[in-house]
Design an enzyme around this catalytic site. Structure first.
Site, PDB file in Angstrom:
ATOM      1  N   GLY A   1      50.553 -56.606 -39.355  1.00 27.18           N
ATOM      2  CA  GLY A   1      49.648 -57.140 -40.367  1.00 27.18           C
ATOM      3  C   GLY A   1      50.212 -57.140 -41.775  1.00 27.18           C
TER       4      GLY A   1
ATOM      5  CD  GLU B   1      51.977 -69.772 -37.993  1.00 21.32           C
ATOM      6  OE1 GLU B   1      52.939 -70.199 -37.330  1.00 21.32           O
ATOM      7  OE2 GLU B   1      51.281 -68.816 -37.635  1.00 21.32           O
TER       8      GLU B   1
ATOM      9  CE  LYS C   1      47.047 -57.542 -31.402  1.00 16.31           C
ATOM     10  NZ  LYS C   1      48.186 -57.408 -30.483  1.00 16.31           N
TER      11      LYS C   1
ATOM     12  CD  GLU D   1      50.633 -60.606 -30.592  1.00 22.37           C
ATOM     13  OE1 GLU D   1      50.138 -61.087 -31.636  1.00 22.37           O
ATOM     14  OE2 GLU D   1      50.701 -59.391 -30.376  1.00 22.37           O
TER      15      GLU D   1
ATOM     16  CG  ASN E   1      54.056 -57.985 -30.634  1.00 25.46           C
ATOM     17  OD1 ASN E   1      52.948 -58.428 -30.419  1.00 25.46           O
ATOM     18  ND2 ASN E   1      54.502 -57.828 -31.869  1.00 25.46           N
TER      19      ASN E   1
ATOM     20  NE  ARG F   1      55.592 -53.500 -31.413  1.00 27.07           N
ATOM     21  CZ  ARG F   1      54.288 -53.692 -31.316  1.00 27.07           C
ATOM     22  NH1 ARG F   1      53.620 -53.208 -30.278  1.00 27.07           N
ATOM     23  NH2 ARG F   1      53.617 -54.376 -32.227  1.00 27.07           N
TER      24      ARG F   1
ATOM     25  CB  VAL G   1      48.385 -50.355 -29.386  1.00 26.04           C
ATOM     26  CG1 VAL G   1      47.198 -49.389 -29.384  1.00 26.04           C
ATOM     27  CG2 VAL G   1      49.338 -50.020 -30.521  1.00 26.04           C
TER      28      VAL G   1
ATOM     29  NE  ARG H   1      44.501 -51.249 -31.088  1.00 26.58           N
ATOM     30  CZ  ARG H   1      45.629 -51.787 -31.534  1.00 26.58           C
ATOM     31  NH1 ARG H   1      46.174 -51.345 -32.670  1.00 26.58           N
ATOM     32  NH2 ARG H   1      46.215 -52.774 -30.877  1.00 26.58           N
TER      33      ARG H   1
END
Length: 455
Positions: A165, A200, A237, A275, A291, A293, A296, A339
């Site tokens: 972010g 964009e 998120k 994404e 991403n 990796r 979360v 979360r």
């Protein structure tokens, strides 16, 4: 299989990796800062080694100290988790040079997909749809004004090297552009050491849909379905679910096929996430970023697919083939993740570090999982991310999952620090969320204004 791996992370993801490794019969080494001496991951690992002071730059981001710890303990591989060095191609390259396996994609692929401009160009080559935008880096406000006029407002400004972010701004008109560009560029320079931007067209409101992919070094690439991550605050998120209620069978096939095509194009190995932004009014979706990796929110995918993503990461890094083929993957039920952060939602979500004097985590029943590194008596340090737990539920259908999450959040009890548990409970109970009627604008424009009025 590896004899020993080092976990270059902390908190709940370090605990998650330690547990997966132990179930595979692999020894673990935890690293920690002086502020994390009493952290749960330190106690759970087979070995633990301090890599520096509390500040992340001197510990969890200290490549030399982490690599030295791996050599000193005889670790054959390093799992970076998420955040910190997980998407740092320099660190991945140093691991390769030292003959230590980086549990993730190659440094070359990370460079290709970690830079948003490079990733965009590669996706165009792969035939994956992308939003109209700048074709290269944008460094000045004059360039930004010209490009914005060409593609039309509203637009998104994004840091080329960004993530989490940071360095992102929405711009509705030319009057907003110059101050927004300067602020985003300064934020990107401070966060990533790179002020390059790109632009964009903004697809807003939209659904934020991501597809979990896995690849091995034999050329196999599969997907594990999609997650809906549209409930966000400041591009972060808050709640995720799988599958998305916004996607039907045909669109699901199209978007997952595009994700696999994207991963195959770059010869992707290990776990990754493609994404997309989905324009519900037109049914069109557009590549946003990759991403490189573990995410979360990976547990929601594990619940619906039955595949342990972290174990697959370790196996693939060891040179093994994926343990499942695409035709073997079946999807069952519905999963949701909330979360839980040590923060005060009533005070602009200000972090709330401190000592946990009492903790009761929800449990009982089939389809409930809590990923956390917290325990009663633990002091949450003020130096790191405020997330303290993830509550993940699985039900035969979405309604059952929603009810199970409400039950779990009602049971969640933590004393000594302020958390967002009540906020999450209100969110999961909101009629729009219950109906699946939300997009990326909902939390900021609809839910939060009403929530903040209640105080």
């Amino acid at each position: 299989m590896f004899n020993k791996i080092l976990i270059a992370n902390r908190g709940e993801i370090a605990v998650r990796i330690i547990r997966a490794a132990r179930e595979l019969g692999v020894g673990t080494v935890a690293i920690y800062s002086t502020a994390d001496r009493d952290a749960l991951h330190v106690h759970l690992a087979d070995e633990a080694i301090c890599v520096g002071p509390a500040r992340s730059t001197e510990s969890y981001l200290n490549m030399n100290n982490i690599l030295s710890a791996a050599v000193a303990t005889g670790a054959q591989a390093i799992h970076p988790g998420f955040g910190f060095l997980s998407e740092n191609s320099k660190f991945a390259r140093l691991c390769e040079e030292m003959n230590i396996k980086f549990i993730g994609p190659s440094a070359k692929v990370m460079d290709m997909m970690g830079d948003k401009i490079n990733a965009r160009a590669e996706m165009i080559k792969a035939g994956v749809p992308v939003t109209p935008g700048s074709e290269g880096e944008v460094h000045t406000t004059d360039e930004a004004v010209k490009i914005a006029e060409e593609i039309g407002y509203p637009i998104m400004l994004k840091a080329s090297a960004g993530g989490g972010g940071k360095g992102i701004r929405k711009v509705n008109n030319v009057e907003e552009l110059v101050p927004a560009f300067e602020a985003a560029q300064a934020e990107a320079q401070a966060a990533f050491g790179n002020g390059a931007m790109f632009i964009e067209r903004m697809i807003f409101p939209a659904r934020h849909i991501e597809v979990q992919i896995l690849g091995d070094n034999q050329g196999n690439v599969i997907h594990l379905g999609e997650r809906d991550c549209s409930l966000q605050r400041n591009n972060q998120k808050v709640l995720e679910e799988s599958p998305s209620v916004a996607i039907g069978h045909t669109l699901r096939q199209e978007i997952t096929a595009a994700a696999v095509k994207a991963a195959q194009h770059v010869s992707y190995e290990n776990a990754g996430t493609i994404e997309f932004l989905l324009d519900e009014s037109s049914g069109k979706f557009y590549f946003m970023e990759m991403n490189t990796r573990v995410q979360v929110e990976h547990p929601v995918t594990e619940f619906v697919s039955g595949v342990d993503i972290v174990k697959e990461q370790i196996r693939v890094a060891n040179g093994n083939e994926l343990s499942v083929k695409q035709e073997d993957v079946t999807f069952s039920g519905h999963a949701i993740e909330c979360r839980i952060n040590a923060e005060n939602p009533k005070f602009n979500f200000a972090p709330s570090p401190g000592k946990i004097t009492n903790l009761f985590l929800p449990s009982g029943g089939v389809g409930l999982r809590v990923d956390s590194a917290m325990y009663s008596g633990y002091s949450i340090p003020p130096y790191y991310d405020s997330m303290i737990a993830k509550v993940i539920v699985h039900g035969e259908n979405r309604f059952e999952a929603l009810m199970k999450m409400q039950r779990a959040l009602l049971e969640f009890d933590v004393e000594g620090v302020i958390t967002n548990v009540d906020f999450q409970l209100e969110l999961i109970s909101d009629p729009h969320v219950v109906a699946g009627d939300y997009d990326t604008s909902f939390l900021g424009n609809v839910f939060l204004p009403e929530y903040q009025k209640e105080d």
